[in-house]
Design an enzyme around this catalytic site. Structure first.
Site, PDB file in Angstrom:
ATOM      1  N   ASP A   1      31.293  35.672  39.659  1.00 46.74           N
ATOM      2  CA  ASP A   1      32.602  36.057  39.135  1.00 46.74           C
ATOM      3  C   ASP A   1      32.794  37.567  39.142  1.00 46.74           C
ATOM      4  OD1 ASP A   1      35.080  35.380  37.962  1.00 46.74           O
ATOM      5  OD2 ASP A   1      34.308  35.835  35.964  1.00 46.74           O
TER       6      ASP A   1
ATOM      7  N   ASP B   1      36.589  40.739  43.640  1.00 51.90           N
ATOM      8  CA  ASP B   1      37.573  41.503  42.875  1.00 51.90           C
ATOM      9  C   ASP B   1      37.790  42.886  43.486  1.00 51.90           C
ATOM     10  OD1 ASP B   1      39.206  42.676  41.030  1.00 51.90           O
ATOM     11  OD2 ASP B   1      37.921  42.296  39.293  1.00 51.90           O
TER      12      ASP B   1
ATOM     13  N   GLU C   1      41.986  38.145  43.150  1.00 50.53           N
ATOM     14  CA  GLU C   1      42.935  38.376  42.055  1.00 50.53           C
ATOM     15  C   GLU C   1      44.069  39.280  42.508  1.00 50.53           C
ATOM     16  OE1 GLU C   1      42.961  40.862  37.906  1.00 50.53           O
ATOM     17  OE2 GLU C   1      41.268  39.513  38.231  1.00 50.53           O
TER      18      GLU C   1
ATOM     19  N   HIS D   1      41.700  39.396  29.114  1.00 57.06           N
ATOM     20  CA  HIS D   1      40.250  39.263  28.979  1.00 57.06           C
ATOM     21  C   HIS D   1      39.788  39.705  27.582  1.00 57.06           C
ATOM     22  CE1 HIS D   1      40.158  39.550  33.523  1.00 57.06           C
ATOM     23  NE2 HIS D   1      39.335  38.547  33.304  1.00 57.06           N
TER      24      HIS D   1
ATOM     25  N   VAL E   1      36.682  30.662  31.083  1.00 56.48           N
ATOM     26  CA  VAL E   1      36.404  30.857  29.661  1.00 56.48           C
ATOM     27  C   VAL E   1      35.094  31.633  29.520  1.00 56.48           C
ATOM     28  CG1 VAL E   1      35.964  29.732  27.445  1.00 56.48           C
ATOM     29  CG2 VAL E   1      37.554  28.679  29.090  1.00 56.48           C
TER      30      VAL E   1
ATOM     31  N   THR F   1      34.688  34.712  26.624  1.00 57.47           N
ATOM     32  CA  THR F   1      34.560  35.298  25.289  1.00 57.47           C
ATOM     33  C   THR F   1      34.439  34.235  24.197  1.00 57.47           C
ATOM     34  OG1 THR F   1      35.791  37.255  25.992  1.00 57.47           O
ATOM     35  CG2 THR F   1      35.654  36.854  23.633  1.00 57.47           C
TER      36      THR F   1
END
Length: 281
Positions: free
Chosen positions: A84, A106, A136, A179, A230, A232
């Site tokens: 990620d 990214d 993104e 985020h 998901v 945090t």
């Protein structure tokens, strides 16, 4: 069971008209909790290693990736391994040997044209290696020190052009989530999600979902979001359980005494999000 490819899980979720939950891994307990939560919920999930997590591991992704892969292989739930928010080309190129079937590349710190060029190169590499590649467009707030400036939403026309120019397999879009939120108060732009769904031919990805209430997530999936990230929320559950245990037993020194309830808390959080995101029977 063996690791499942993220692309297959995404395809299955789209076919069933549900979302696919993807959870970020920092510690071994995170990975164990994600597998246990998926088993309890009877649903598939994605285990994600971010470049930030790799940096925390002294820049060595191999040990944690190997542990995550083994946990997934010993689980009865269909699980995939995903990298990620990958910025470095070196980490991107390590994905196949790490056992990852997908990467979120990214390039959002770059200007649009440079973003397109870098992402298209990442996609060419990924597809040559059999990887499913996410990117993104827009800016999801909440990550200090990078290009995720709050308030920047993804434009549908630009998203369509970006997808065509890069060849990405999925697109993370900015629609109101942020985020690193520890309170679930984010309100999503559901009209924008619907417009993006009409404009973009690949699956849409929602980052920053920890701060999005259950009802908003359900509406987002109904409107066309597929992969729901998901992170945090797991850390909030983990840290809360550790705090509670140490407050009740301030003399304790054995980490197992507080890591066990932390893992249990994350397992419950995973199972909850899976039930919200994948509402199939």
């Amino acid at each position: 069971m063996p690791l499942v490819s993220t692309g297959r899980l995404i395809t299955d979720a789209q076919r069933r008209g549900v979302g696919l939950a993807a959870f970020n891994v920092i510690t071994l307990e995170h990975a164990e909790a994600i597998a246990a939560g998926a088993e309890a919920a009877g649903r598939p999930a994605v285990l994600q290693l971010s470049e930030n997590a790799v940096r925390f591991r002294a820049g060595r992704p191999g040990p944690l990736a190997a542990a995550v892969a083994r946990i997934a292989q010993e689980s009865s739930a269909p699980l995939s391994l995903h990298l990620d928010h990958v910025v470095s080309v070196e980490l991107l190129h390590s994905a196949p040997e790490l056992g990852a079937s997908s990467v979120m590349f990214d390039a959002s710190k770059l200007e649009y044209e440079d973003n397109v060029k870098a992402t298209a190169e990442a996609v060419r590499f990924g597809h040559d290696e059999g990887l499913w590649v996410e990117a993104e467009l827009g800016a999801v707030g909440g990550k200090a020190g990078d290009a995720h400036t709050p308030g920047v939403r993804t434009d549908p026309a630009e998203a369509a052009a970006y997808t065509a120019a890069t060849g990405v397999d999925a697109l993370a879009v900015a629609v109101g989530s942020t985020h690193a939120m520890t309170r679930r108060t984010a309100a999503l732009d559901h009209r924008l999600i619907a417009r993006l769904r009409e404009a973009v031919p690949v699956p849409l990805v929602l980052h920053g979902s920890s701060g999005v209430p259950d009802g908003e997530i359900r509406r987002a999936v109904d409107a066309g979001m597929v992969k729901i990230n998901v992170g945090t929320a797991l850390n909030t559950a983990f840290t809360g359980a550790v705090r509670d245990r140490l407050a009740a037993h301030p003399e304790g020194v054995d980490p197992r005494a507080y890591l066990a309830p932390a893992r249990t808390a994350m397992t419950q959080t995973v199972a909850h999000f899976l039930a919200v995101i994948d509402v199939s029977p």
